[in-house]
Design a protein around this motif. Sequence first.
Motif, mmCIF file in Angstrom:
data_model
loop_
_atom_site.group_PDB
_atom_site.id
_atom_site.type_symbol
_atom_site.label_atom_id
_atom_site.label_comp_id
_atom_site.label_asym_id
_atom_site.label_seq_id
_atom_site.Cartn_x
_atom_site.Cartn_y
_atom_site.Cartn_z
ATOM 1 N N UNK A 1 0.844 -1.176 0.000
ATOM 2 C CA UNK A 1 0.000 0.000 0.000
ATOM 3 C C UNK A 1 0.881 1.228 0.000
ATOM 4 N N UNK A 2 0.479 2.218 -0.716
ATOM 5 C CA UNK A 2 1.169 3.471 -0.781
ATOM 6 C C UNK A 2 1.211 4.088 0.625
ATOM 7 N N UNK A 3 2.380 4.514 1.110
ATOM 8 C CA UNK A 3 2.459 5.041 2.468
ATOM 9 C C UNK A 3 1.607 6.286 2.673
ATOM 10 N N UNK A 4 1.388 7.077 1.613
ATOM 11 C CA UNK A 4 0.537 8.260 1.755
ATOM 12 C C UNK A 4 -0.875 7.838 2.125
ATOM 13 N N UNK A 88 -5.864 -5.992 -1.993
ATOM 14 C CA UNK A 88 -5.899 -4.533 -2.146
ATOM 15 C C UNK A 88 -5.642 -4.151 -3.592
ATOM 16 N N UNK A 89 -6.242 -3.040 -3.980
ATOM 17 C CA UNK A 89 -6.017 -2.510 -5.326
ATOM 18 C C UNK A 89 -5.947 -0.990 -5.228
ATOM 19 N N UNK A 90 -5.025 -0.417 -5.989
ATOM 20 C CA UNK A 90 -4.777 1.018 -5.939
ATOM 21 C C UNK A 90 -4.935 1.626 -7.326
ATOM 22 N N UNK A 91 -5.507 2.820 -7.379
ATOM 23 C CA UNK A 91 -5.572 3.599 -8.620
ATOM 24 C C UNK A 91 -4.736 4.845 -8.394
ATOM 25 N N UNK A 92 -3.620 4.959 -9.123
ATOM 26 C CA UNK A 92 -2.785 6.149 -9.034
ATOM 27 C C UNK A 92 -3.266 7.139 -10.085
ATOM 28 N N UNK A 140 -12.221 -1.604 3.162
ATOM 29 C CA UNK A 140 -11.687 -0.275 3.440
ATOM 30 C C UNK A 140 -11.433 0.429 2.111
ATOM 31 N N UNK A 141 -11.805 1.701 2.052
ATOM 32 C CA UNK A 141 -11.460 2.554 0.906
ATOM 33 C C UNK A 141 -10.870 3.838 1.462
ATOM 34 N N UNK A 142 -9.722 4.241 0.922
ATOM 35 C CA UNK A 142 -9.043 5.459 1.351
ATOM 36 C C UNK A 142 -8.709 6.311 0.146
ATOM 37 N N UNK A 143 -9.138 7.580 0.169
ATOM 38 C CA UNK A 143 -8.709 8.512 -0.873
ATOM 39 C C UNK A 143 -7.501 9.275 -0.363
ATOM 40 N N UNK A 147 -3.351 12.070 -4.972
ATOM 41 C CA UNK A 147 -2.533 10.932 -5.374
ATOM 42 C C UNK A 147 -3.294 9.685 -5.790
ATOM 43 N N UNK A 148 -4.517 9.478 -5.379
ATOM 44 C CA UNK A 148 -5.231 8.275 -5.803
ATOM 45 C C UNK A 148 -6.126 7.708 -4.722
#
Length: 195
Positions: A1-4, A88-92, A140-143, A147-148
Amino acid sequence: MNPRLSVLSCVVAVLGVGGCSALANTAGLPATVTATEQQARSKAEVLVDDTAAHIQPALSWQASTVGHNPNYTGVDGRYDGTMRVVVSREADVRLAKDRLPTLEAAITDYWRQQGFQLQIGHATDGNFAIDATKDQVHLVANSDAPWGITISADVGTVKGPKDINSVDGSPIPDPTGSNGTPISPAPSVDPYWSH
């Protein structure tokens, strides 16, 4: 996961909305195995895929990552020999702050339709963290504008290894350059979400 993105998760956890670690078993008994690892992974992948598909216009998502969260018992916090599967999945993508309410609504509407109980936290900059639970599933969803966004599903109680040190519960590190410094890819620009 992106640290941000993980920072907002932890801020929300402090506010009593989300969590940064595995679900605690406060009864002090070992968790009951509810699925095989493949069943839990499949269910988590479907939940993440369906949530991502519900966001329109569609975002460009990275490939899913899979990990494990060990389960612990009671106040002594001992590993109980079971774990949960996390996808987990991330959209940058560069997210415009004025698009965050639309993004949040797409996710919350879909999760409510699926019968999840939601808790939502907001940061002063407009970013959100959504924590949803139902039937041994934790979403969980985090904006993290600009950044994404990251979506994750924590599913099932599966049999874990005897040795807690062999459980893959650590976050996948961000890629690093040849000099060892983290590479943070620039978020892509989307004709809708970035403006």
